[in-house]
Design an enzyme around this catalytic site. Structure first.
Site, short mmCIF file in Angstrom:
data_model
loop_
_atom_site.label_atom_id
_atom_site.label_comp_id
_atom_site.label_asym_id
_atom_site.label_seq_id
_atom_site.Cartn_x
_atom_site.Cartn_y
_atom_site.Cartn_z
N ASP A 245 44.67 39.32 25.44
CA ASP A 245 44.62 40.12 24.21
C ASP A 245 45.19 41.51 24.45
O ASP A 245 45.19 42.02 25.58
CB ASP A 245 43.19 40.20 23.65
CG ASP A 245 42.21 40.90 24.58
OD1 ASP A 245 42.28 40.66 25.81
OD2 ASP A 245 41.37 41.66 24.09
N GLU B 59 39.17 41.31 26.08
CA GLU B 59 38.91 42.42 26.98
C GLU B 59 39.09 43.75 26.28
O GLU B 59 38.35 44.70 26.53
CB GLU B 59 39.87 42.34 28.18
CG GLU B 59 39.46 43.23 29.36
CD GLU B 59 40.05 44.64 29.30
OE1 GLU B 59 39.66 45.48 30.13
OE2 GLU B 59 40.89 44.91 28.42
#
Length: 394
Positions: free
Chosen positions: A88, A153
């Site tokens: 991400d 994250e």
């Protein structure tokens, strides 16, 4: 800006042995802005299956908020080395990019795109290094190699690495050593290996008083004065002077809010927020207790909310760290500094289960407009991870 051909073996004039640049481009082209995955996990899974990994999809969460995660392992014996990272990325922001942030263009030896250094480039180097290592060992590692990859994250980090580690623990998949591929180098490859991180604590303090006219203070109770007394005591003295591996802990007041639009009214409530980045001389619970004690002394009715996003941790420089240090030194010609500074990362969760260190690309452009990575740096990182595997696993 012109684009190099997709899949070109000499992207940007640099050799792409192992396919690190090609895979980094494929991942960047997946617009995986948290919480969307953009198929990045699927792209990686397909590549790993083609290399012989057993790939397990581990989505956690509910409904549309489910976080995609992946655990992949090749081999069943020890030593078990794990590479951890995230697909991400943060939003592209409002600034003007030189090219489409998800086009993954290469120009004059530089790969541009959101996630190029944080950290799709690092993940691509993981895979390219493993491919190179396996080519020398007839496709079979001398032990086990795994990847722990999350899609959460940059976001809340509640259904990502934490949940995957729980699953790994339940299924006897905890590694002997883990490398997180966060971009640890400030300006050039080979500068910094992170072997620890400070803990982080956020607190909100709300002090209630009695609203009243400023001309009649005896009829009111000013919460601002009580809050200022609390903050003065909390910030009056340093928390510590640092420790062997950590800089001094830091308490920073980040907001003081009253919301009072009038000049002649004593407000009813005053709030403050603060953050503490603390070293290994403290535990989050102890700091939370200290804050509450100070608040009770100046404002017995104060409401205190504390969120500890991570404790401090330190990986002693033993075999895994030494193998990584030697690999970095051999490839880059620089002796890396062992460091514990900076913000938090998912290494804080991994440290609860096994020794962990962080080393990745140059982070100067991460989260910025025109995030980028030098193709030469990707090649160096691939060689470093490859050398690390050879040193630790043989």
């Amino acid at each position: 800006m012109t684009d190099a051909p997709h899949g070109d073996a000499t992207l940007g004039g640099q050799d792409d042995a192992g396919g690190a640049v090609a895979l980094a481009r494929d991942l960047i082209r997946c617009p995986s802005v948290t919480p969307d995955d953009g198929c990045a996990i699927d792209v990686l899974a397909d590549v790993l299956r083609g290399m012989g990994f057993t790939v397990t999809s581990l989505p956690f969460g509910e409904g549309s908020a489910r976080t995609p995660n992946l655990f992949a392992r090749l081999g069943t014996t020890h030593p078990h080395v794990c590479f951890a990272g995230h697909t991400d990325v943060v939003p592209v922001g409002e600034g003007a990019w030189s090219s489409d942030p998800f086009a993954a263009q290469v120009h004059e030896g530089i790969l541009y795109g959101r996630g190029a250094c944080d950290m799709k480039g690092g993940i691509a180097a993981f895979v390219a290094a493993v491919r190179s290592y396996l080519a020398r060992h007839q496709g079979t590692p001398r032990g086990s190699i795994s990847l722990l990859i999350t899609g959460d994250e940059e976001g809340p980090a509640t259904n990502g690495t934490v949940r995957v580690l729980q699953w790994m623990d339940e299924h006897a998949q905890i590694p002997d050593f883990c490398v997180v591929g966060e971009p640890t180098n400030p300006q050039a490859m080979g500068e910094v290996i992170k072997i620890g991180r400070r803990g982080s604590l956020n607190a909100t303090i709300s002090v209630n008083g009695v609203q009243g006219h400023v001309a009649y203070p005896h009829r009111a109770d000013n919460p601002v004065h009580r809050l200022l007394a609390i903050l003065h005591e909390l910030t009056a003295s340093p928390l510590d002077a640092g420790s062997d591996w950590f800089e001094p802990s830091s308490l920073q007041v980040t907001s003081i809010d009253v919301g009072n639009m009038a000049t002649n009214v004593i407000p009813a409530t005053a709030r403050a927020r603060l953050n503490i980045r603390f070293n290994d001389l403290h535990a989050g619970a102890d700091l939370a207790g200290w804050i509450r004690t100070v608040c009770a002394r100046h404002a017995p009715g104060a409401e205190v909310t504390v969120n500890i996003s991570g404790e401090s941790f330190l990986t002693q420089p033993t075999a895994g760290v030494e193998a990584l240090r030697q690999a970095v030194a051999d490839v880059t010609g620089h002796e890396p500094r062992l460091d514990t500074g900076g913000g938090t990362s998912d290494a804080r969760f991994i440290s609860r289960y096994c020794p962990v260190a962080e080393f990745g690309l140059v982070g100067a452009s991460m989260h910025k407009v025109d995030e980028h990575v030098a193709v030469a740096d990707l090649a160096q990182l691939t060689r470093i991870y490859d050398s690390f595997l050879e040193r630790l696993m043989g």
